[in-house]
Design an enzyme around this catalytic site. Sequence first.
Site, PDB file in Angstrom:
ATOM      1  N   THR A  65       6.104   0.641   0.490  1.00  0.00           N
ATOM      2  CA  THR A  65       7.185  -0.114   1.133  1.00  0.00           C
ATOM      3  C   THR A  65       7.131  -1.553   0.639  1.00  0.00           C
ATOM      4  O   THR A  65       6.082  -2.199   0.714  1.00  0.00           O
ATOM      5  CB  THR A  65       7.030  -0.101   2.671  1.00  0.00           C
ATOM      6  OG1 THR A  65       7.102   1.240   3.121  1.00  0.00           O
ATOM      7  CG2 THR A  65       8.119  -0.917   3.347  1.00  0.00           C
ATOM      8  N   HIS A  94       5.065   6.546  -1.528  1.00  0.00           N
ATOM      9  CA  HIS A  94       5.822   5.324  -1.850  1.00  0.00           C
ATOM     10  C   HIS A  94       5.038   4.092  -1.409  1.00  0.00           C
ATOM     11  O   HIS A  94       4.097   4.192  -0.630  1.00  0.00           O
ATOM     12  CB  HIS A  94       7.157   5.345  -1.093  1.00  0.00           C
ATOM     13  CG  HIS A  94       6.956   5.228   0.390  1.00  0.00           C
ATOM     14  ND1 HIS A  94       6.614   6.317   1.181  1.00  0.00           N
ATOM     15  CD2 HIS A  94       6.964   4.156   1.221  1.00  0.00           C
ATOM     16  CE1 HIS A  94       6.445   5.910   2.416  1.00  0.00           C
ATOM     17  NE2 HIS A  94       6.647   4.589   2.486  1.00  0.00           N
ATOM     18  N   THR A 153       0.800   4.586   2.010  1.00  0.00           N
ATOM     19  CA  THR A 153       0.169   5.309   3.121  1.00  0.00           C
ATOM     20  C   THR A 153      -0.038   6.769   2.720  1.00  0.00           C
ATOM     21  O   THR A 153       0.886   7.401   2.209  1.00  0.00           O
ATOM     22  CB  THR A 153       1.079   5.273   4.375  1.00  0.00           C
ATOM     23  OG1 THR A 153       1.387   3.915   4.693  1.00  0.00           O
ATOM     24  CG2 THR A 153       0.426   5.952   5.562  1.00  0.00           C
ATOM     25  N   HIS A 159       0.836  -1.198   0.000  1.00  0.00           N
ATOM     26  CA  HIS A 159       0.000   0.000   0.000  1.00  0.00           C
ATOM     27  C   HIS A 159       0.867   1.242   0.000  1.00  0.00           C
ATOM     28  O   HIS A 159       2.064   1.176   0.300  1.00  0.00           O
ATOM     29  CB  HIS A 159      -0.894   0.011   1.243  1.00  0.00           C
ATOM     30  CG  HIS A 159      -0.114   0.167   2.511  1.00  0.00           C
ATOM     31  ND1 HIS A 159       0.426  -0.899   3.184  1.00  0.00           N
ATOM     32  CD2 HIS A 159       0.266   1.268   3.194  1.00  0.00           C
ATOM     33  CE1 HIS A 159       1.096  -0.463   4.227  1.00  0.00           C
ATOM     34  NE2 HIS A 159       1.011   0.867   4.259  1.00  0.00           N
TER      35      HIS A 159
HETATM   36  P1  2AM Z   1       5.041   2.912   5.165  1.00  0.00           P
HETATM   37  O1  2AM Z   1       3.977   3.801   4.667  1.00  0.00           O
HETATM   38  O2  2AM Z   1       6.402   3.353   4.771  1.00  0.00           O
HETATM   39  O3  2AM Z   1       4.853   1.478   4.790  1.00  0.00           O
HETATM   40  C1  2AM Z   1       1.650   1.248   9.538  1.00  0.00           C
HETATM   41  O4  2AM Z   1       2.770   1.304  10.339  1.00  0.00           O
HETATM   42  C2  2AM Z   1       1.868   1.980   8.237  1.00  0.00           C
HETATM   43  O5  2AM Z   1       1.949   3.380   8.448  1.00  0.00           O
HETATM   44  C3  2AM Z   1       3.108   1.567   7.501  1.00  0.00           C
HETATM   45  O6  2AM Z   1       2.740   1.345   6.200  1.00  0.00           O
HETATM   46  C4  2AM Z   1       4.080   2.706   7.720  1.00  0.00           C
HETATM   47  O7  2AM Z   1       5.047   3.006   6.769  1.00  0.00           O
HETATM   48  C5  2AM Z   1       3.194   3.875   8.018  1.00  0.00           C
HETATM   49  N1  2AM Z   1       3.742   4.681   9.103  1.00  0.00           N
HETATM   50  C6  2AM Z   1       4.065   4.275  10.356  1.00  0.00           C
HETATM   51  N2  2AM Z   1       4.469   5.310  11.104  1.00  0.00           N
HETATM   52  C7  2AM Z   1       4.411   6.405  10.326  1.00  0.00           C
HETATM   53  C8  2AM Z   1       4.712   7.786  10.524  1.00  0.00           C
HETATM   54  N3  2AM Z   1       5.157   8.246  11.694  1.00  0.00           N
HETATM   55  N4  2AM Z   1       4.542   8.615   9.474  1.00  0.00           N
HETATM   56  C9  2AM Z   1       4.111   8.166   8.303  1.00  0.00           C
HETATM   57  N5  2AM Z   1       3.811   6.875   8.044  1.00  0.00           N
HETATM   58  C10 2AM Z   1       3.960   6.002   9.040  1.00  0.00           C
END
Ligand code: 2AM
Length: 218
Positions: A151, A149, A71, A69
Amino acid sequence: GPLGEISIPLYFGFFLLSSVQDKIKCTANDFLKTLDTLEAFKKHMIDFTGKEESEVDLEQYFQAKEFLHCTTKFCNYGKAEGAKEYAAMPAVKKMYSFIFELSLTALFVTPRTVGAQVSLTEEQLLLWPADAESSVPAGASLPLGSRAHVTLGCAEGVEPVQTGLDLLEILALKQQDPKPDVVEEMELGSLTYYNEGRWMLSLREPIGARACFSSYYK
Ligand code: 2AM
């Protein structure tokens, strides 16, 4: 009230449809496999291993993610800054559960993470929070949506939040030096090295990935 707070998810994002996930995982694995065999990569292998003369199997090095996904907003069930405001945005409410076509324009690898850069359209940017790029490295100023992005994997012990920070770092370096030396022309595109184990493959043909704008609760 308290019920309103409970309904805010861990995060909102674009969730790739499962058929696309398989395709992207394959592409990423092929890329890691090829990268591992390049002389240019071997020359900088120490960035990943910390010691001379040792080898790394990149496919093993990264723990693959299950649900791919992009985010848009990490909300932490309402505890993250701006979470409630984001969840209340008209665009978020209106486009919740809509299907979008994401454009993946580059793959990047660092000793911490592997991911795909997403280039958002104007419409998709309506779902992008204004503060996502606030943690850009000093001296750089990157356009809205730069952090977008998917991950693909994290090294052991690395938090997923790191992938977006790694991408911002690479983009800041790219901004300082817009024409860095291309290390290798690969089938998928041009590979560039940004020091300290940071690699970016700019795709010749962006990968289109259909994704549903939705949210995730654990
Ligand atoms: P990602 O988007 O790089 O994969 C749950 O942890 C999701 O939220 C993950 O997909 C993670 O990274 C994202 N995430 C976790 N903490 C975050 C933060 N402080 N800021 C932005 N995205 C975050």
